[in-house]
Design a protein around this motif. Structure first.
Motif, PDB file in Angstrom:
ATOM      1  N   ALA A  76       0.839  -1.208   0.000  1.00 65.66           N
ATOM      2  CA  ALA A  76       0.000   0.000   0.000  1.00 65.66           C
ATOM      3  C   ALA A  76       0.874   1.258   0.000  1.00 65.66           C
ATOM      4  O   ALA A  76       0.618   2.209  -0.740  1.00 65.66           O
ATOM      5  CB  ALA A  76      -0.934  -0.007   1.201  1.00 65.66           C
ATOM      6  N   GLU A  77       1.928   1.252   0.831  1.00 68.70           N
ATOM      7  CA  GLU A  77       2.792   2.431   0.927  1.00 68.70           C
ATOM      8  C   GLU A  77       3.653   2.601  -0.320  1.00 68.70           C
ATOM      9  O   GLU A  77       3.961   3.726  -0.710  1.00 68.70           O
ATOM     10  CB  GLU A  77       3.622   2.362   2.206  1.00 68.70           C
ATOM     11  CG  GLU A  77       2.726   2.498   3.440  1.00 68.70           C
ATOM     12  CD  GLU A  77       3.478   2.509   4.765  1.00 68.70           C
ATOM     13  OE1 GLU A  77       4.721   2.568   4.760  1.00 68.70           O
ATOM     14  OE2 GLU A  77       2.794   2.454   5.807  1.00 68.70           O
ATOM     15  N   ALA A  78       4.036   1.495  -0.947  1.00 63.47           N
ATOM     16  CA  ALA A  78       4.781   1.576  -2.209  1.00 63.47           C
ATOM     17  C   ALA A  78       3.897   2.197  -3.285  1.00 63.47           C
ATOM     18  O   ALA A  78       4.352   3.054  -4.055  1.00 63.47           O
ATOM     19  CB  ALA A  78       5.240   0.186  -2.636  1.00 63.47           C
ATOM     20  N   ALA A  79       2.627   1.795  -3.318  1.00 66.30           N
ATOM     21  CA  ALA A  79       1.671   2.353  -4.286  1.00 66.30           C
ATOM     22  C   ALA A  79       1.501   3.852  -4.055  1.00 66.30           C
ATOM     23  O   ALA A  79       1.469   4.645  -5.005  1.00 66.30           O
ATOM     24  CB  ALA A  79       0.324   1.643  -4.182  1.00 66.30           C
ATOM     25  N   ARG A  80       1.426   4.243  -2.766  1.00 65.96           N
ATOM     26  CA  ARG A  80       1.284   5.662  -2.427  1.00 65.96           C
ATOM     27  C   ARG A  80       2.461   6.480  -2.964  1.00 65.96           C
ATOM     28  O   ARG A  80       2.269   7.534  -3.573  1.00 65.96           O
ATOM     29  CB  ARG A  80       1.188   5.818  -0.903  1.00 65.96           C
ATOM     30  CG  ARG A  80       1.119   7.265  -0.449  1.00 65.96           C
ATOM     31  CD  ARG A  80       0.873   7.383   1.031  1.00 65.96           C
ATOM     32  NE  ARG A  80       2.060   7.062   1.801  1.00 65.96           N
ATOM     33  CZ  ARG A  80       2.099   7.013   3.137  1.00 65.96           C
ATOM     34  NH1 ARG A  80       1.013   7.234   3.835  1.00 65.96           N
ATOM     35  NH2 ARG A  80       3.223   6.714   3.763  1.00 65.96           N
ATOM     36  N   LEU A  81       3.682   5.987  -2.764  1.00 65.99           N
ATOM     37  CA  LEU A  81       4.872   6.698  -3.247  1.00 65.99           C
ATOM     38  C   LEU A  81       4.862   6.791  -4.767  1.00 65.99           C
ATOM     39  O   LEU A  81       5.160   7.853  -5.335  1.00 65.99           O
ATOM     40  CB  LEU A  81       6.151   5.995  -2.766  1.00 65.99           C
ATOM     41  CG  LEU A  81       7.479   6.592  -3.245  1.00 65.99           C
ATOM     42  CD1 LEU A  81       7.652   8.010  -2.733  1.00 65.99           C
ATOM     43  CD2 LEU A  81       8.654   5.739  -2.808  1.00 65.99           C
ATOM     44  N   GLY A  82       4.487   5.691  -5.418  1.00 67.43           N
ATOM     45  CA  GLY A  82       4.441   5.677  -6.885  1.00 67.43           C
ATOM     46  C   GLY A  82       3.452   6.692  -7.432  1.00 67.43           C
ATOM     47  O   GLY A  82       3.758   7.426  -8.379  1.00 67.43           O
ATOM     48  N   ILE A  83       2.259   6.741  -6.820  1.00 68.18           N
ATOM     49  CA  ILE A  83       1.225   7.689  -7.258  1.00 68.18           C
ATOM     50  C   ILE A  83       1.715   9.125  -7.062  1.00 68.18           C
ATOM     51  O   ILE A  83       1.589   9.972  -7.952  1.00 68.18           O
ATOM     52  CB  ILE A  83      -0.106   7.451  -6.521  1.00 68.18           C
ATOM     53  CG1 ILE A  83      -0.723   6.116  -6.955  1.00 68.18           C
ATOM     54  CG2 ILE A  83      -1.090   8.590  -6.783  1.00 68.18           C
ATOM     55  CD1 ILE A  83      -1.899   5.666  -6.110  1.00 68.18           C
ATOM     56  N   ALA A  84       2.326   9.386  -5.896  1.00 65.10           N
ATOM     57  CA  ALA A  84       2.833  10.731  -5.604  1.00 65.10           C
ATOM     58  C   ALA A  84       3.885  11.151  -6.633  1.00 65.10           C
ATOM     59  O   ALA A  84       3.850  12.272  -7.152  1.00 65.10           O
ATOM     60  CB  ALA A  84       3.413  10.783  -4.195  1.00 65.10           C
ATOM     61  N   ARG A  85       4.788  10.241  -6.971  1.00 66.53           N
ATOM     62  CA  ARG A  85       5.837  10.555  -7.952  1.00 66.53           C
ATOM     63  C   ARG A  85       5.242  10.817  -9.330  1.00 66.53           C
ATOM     64  O   ARG A  85       5.687  11.721 -10.051  1.00 66.53           O
ATOM     65  CB  ARG A  85       6.845   9.406  -8.037  1.00 66.53           C
ATOM     66  CG  ARG A  85       7.802   9.384  -6.869  1.00 66.53           C
ATOM     67  CD  ARG A  85       8.737   8.196  -6.967  1.00 66.53           C
ATOM     68  NE  ARG A  85       9.792   8.268  -5.974  1.00 66.53           N
ATOM     69  CZ  ARG A  85      10.693   7.302  -5.794  1.00 66.53           C
ATOM     70  NH1 ARG A  85      10.643   6.197  -6.517  1.00 66.53           N
ATOM     71  NH2 ARG A  85      11.629   7.427  -4.873  1.00 66.53           N
ATOM     72  N   ALA A  86       4.231  10.021  -9.696  1.00 64.79           N
ATOM     73  CA  ALA A  86       3.591  10.204 -11.002  1.00 64.79           C
ATOM     74  C   ALA A  86       2.873  11.552 -11.070  1.00 64.79           C
ATOM     75  O   ALA A  86       2.944  12.250 -12.085  1.00 64.79           O
ATOM     76  CB  ALA A  86       2.615   9.065 -11.272  1.00 64.79           C
ATOM     77  N   LEU A  87       2.185  11.934  -9.977  1.00 64.35           N
ATOM     78  CA  LEU A  87       1.481  13.219  -9.946  1.00 64.35           C
ATOM     79  C   LEU A  87       2.458  14.383 -10.112  1.00 64.35           C
ATOM     80  O   LEU A  87       2.143  15.386 -10.760  1.00 64.35           O
ATOM     81  CB  LEU A  87       0.689  13.374  -8.642  1.00 64.35           C
ATOM     82  CG  LEU A  87      -0.551  12.492  -8.482  1.00 64.35           C
ATOM     83  CD1 LEU A  87      -1.170  12.698  -7.101  1.00 64.35           C
ATOM     84  CD2 LEU A  87      -1.586  12.757  -9.560  1.00 64.35           C
ATOM     85  N   CYS A  88       3.652  14.248  -9.539  1.00 67.41           N
ATOM     86  CA  CYS A  88       4.672  15.295  -9.677  1.00 67.41           C
ATOM     87  C   CYS A  88       5.134  15.437 -11.118  1.00 67.41           C
ATOM     88  O   CYS A  88       5.406  16.536 -11.577  1.00 67.41           O
ATOM     89  CB  CYS A  88       5.881  14.989  -8.809  1.00 67.41           C
ATOM     90  SG  CYS A  88       5.605  15.513  -7.138  1.00 67.41           S
ATOM     91  N   GLU A  89       5.230  14.297 -11.824  1.00 71.49           N
ATOM     92  CA  GLU A  89       5.621  14.343 -13.227  1.00 71.49           C
ATOM     93  C   GLU A  89       4.545  15.041 -14.051  1.00 71.49           C
ATOM     94  O   GLU A  89       4.837  15.767 -14.987  1.00 71.49           O
ATOM     95  CB  GLU A  89       5.839  12.928 -13.780  1.00 71.49           C
ATOM     96  CG  GLU A  89       7.271  12.457 -13.646  1.00 71.49           C
ATOM     97  CD  GLU A  89       7.468  11.067 -14.218  1.00 71.49           C
ATOM     98  OE1 GLU A  89       7.168  10.871 -15.414  1.00 71.49           O
ATOM     99  OE2 GLU A  89       7.906  10.186 -13.464  1.00 71.49           O
ATOM    100  N   ILE A  90       3.277  14.801 -13.703  1.00 74.71           N
ATOM    101  CA  ILE A  90       2.155  15.409 -14.432  1.00 74.71           C
ATOM    102  C   ILE A  90       2.118  16.916 -14.183  1.00 74.71           C
ATOM    103  O   ILE A  90       1.997  17.697 -15.106  1.00 74.71           O
ATOM    104  CB  ILE A  90       0.818  14.740 -14.017  1.00 74.71           C
ATOM    105  CG1 ILE A  90       0.780  13.297 -14.531  1.00 74.71           C
ATOM    106  CG2 ILE A  90      -0.368  15.526 -14.562  1.00 74.71           C
ATOM    107  CD1 ILE A  90      -0.291  12.451 -13.901  1.00 74.71           C
TER     108      ILE A  90
END
Length: 130
Positions: A76-90
């Motif tokens: 769950a926490e790995a998914a959270r970090l991944g989503i956060a990183r993707a949002l920053c790229e967007i």
């Protein structure tokens, strides 16, 4: 805002999350299953959605996640970090609010290895004087 798929990777303990974010209406799919099937517990669903909630972009993106390794919390926490990183790229504007909430930091804590001649990583066998 980019129209193509943005991908990022999030890690925590032994879990690896590959996250693919594209514009959509808020569907989250993990390993070809809906979020609430993969994580039946509300708390883990919340953890995964946290970056979307703080940036109030819950309805803007469709997210596909491939999770591998680790346990339920690490995933769950790995998914959270991944989503956060993707949002920053967007959108780089989201970075300060995500960073303030601590979603941009890779938690470096890992399981220490078991040492030879001991029952665990730090645990020693009971000492006996005689």
């Amino acid at each position: 805002m980019s129209m193509e798929v943005v991908n990022a990777v999030g890690r925590r303990k032994a879990a690896v999350a590959r996250v693919y974010v594209k514009p959509g209406k808020g569907n989250i799919t993990i390993n070809q299953k809906p979020l609430d099937t993969y994580f039946p517990l509300e708390i883990f669903q919340y953890v995964v959605k946290q970056p979307l909630l703080v940036t109030s972009t819950t309805e803007n993106f469709d997210i596909t996640i491939t999770l591998d390794g680790g346990g339920i919390k690490g995933q769950a926490e790995a998914a959270r970090l991944g989503i956060a990183r993707a949002l920053c790229e967007i959108d780089a504007e989201m970075r300060p609010v995500l960073k303030k909430n601590g979603f941009m930091t890779r938690d470096p804590r890992e399981v220490e290895r078991k040492k030879p001649g001991q029952p665990g990583a730090r645990r020693k066998f009971q000492f006996s004087k005689r």
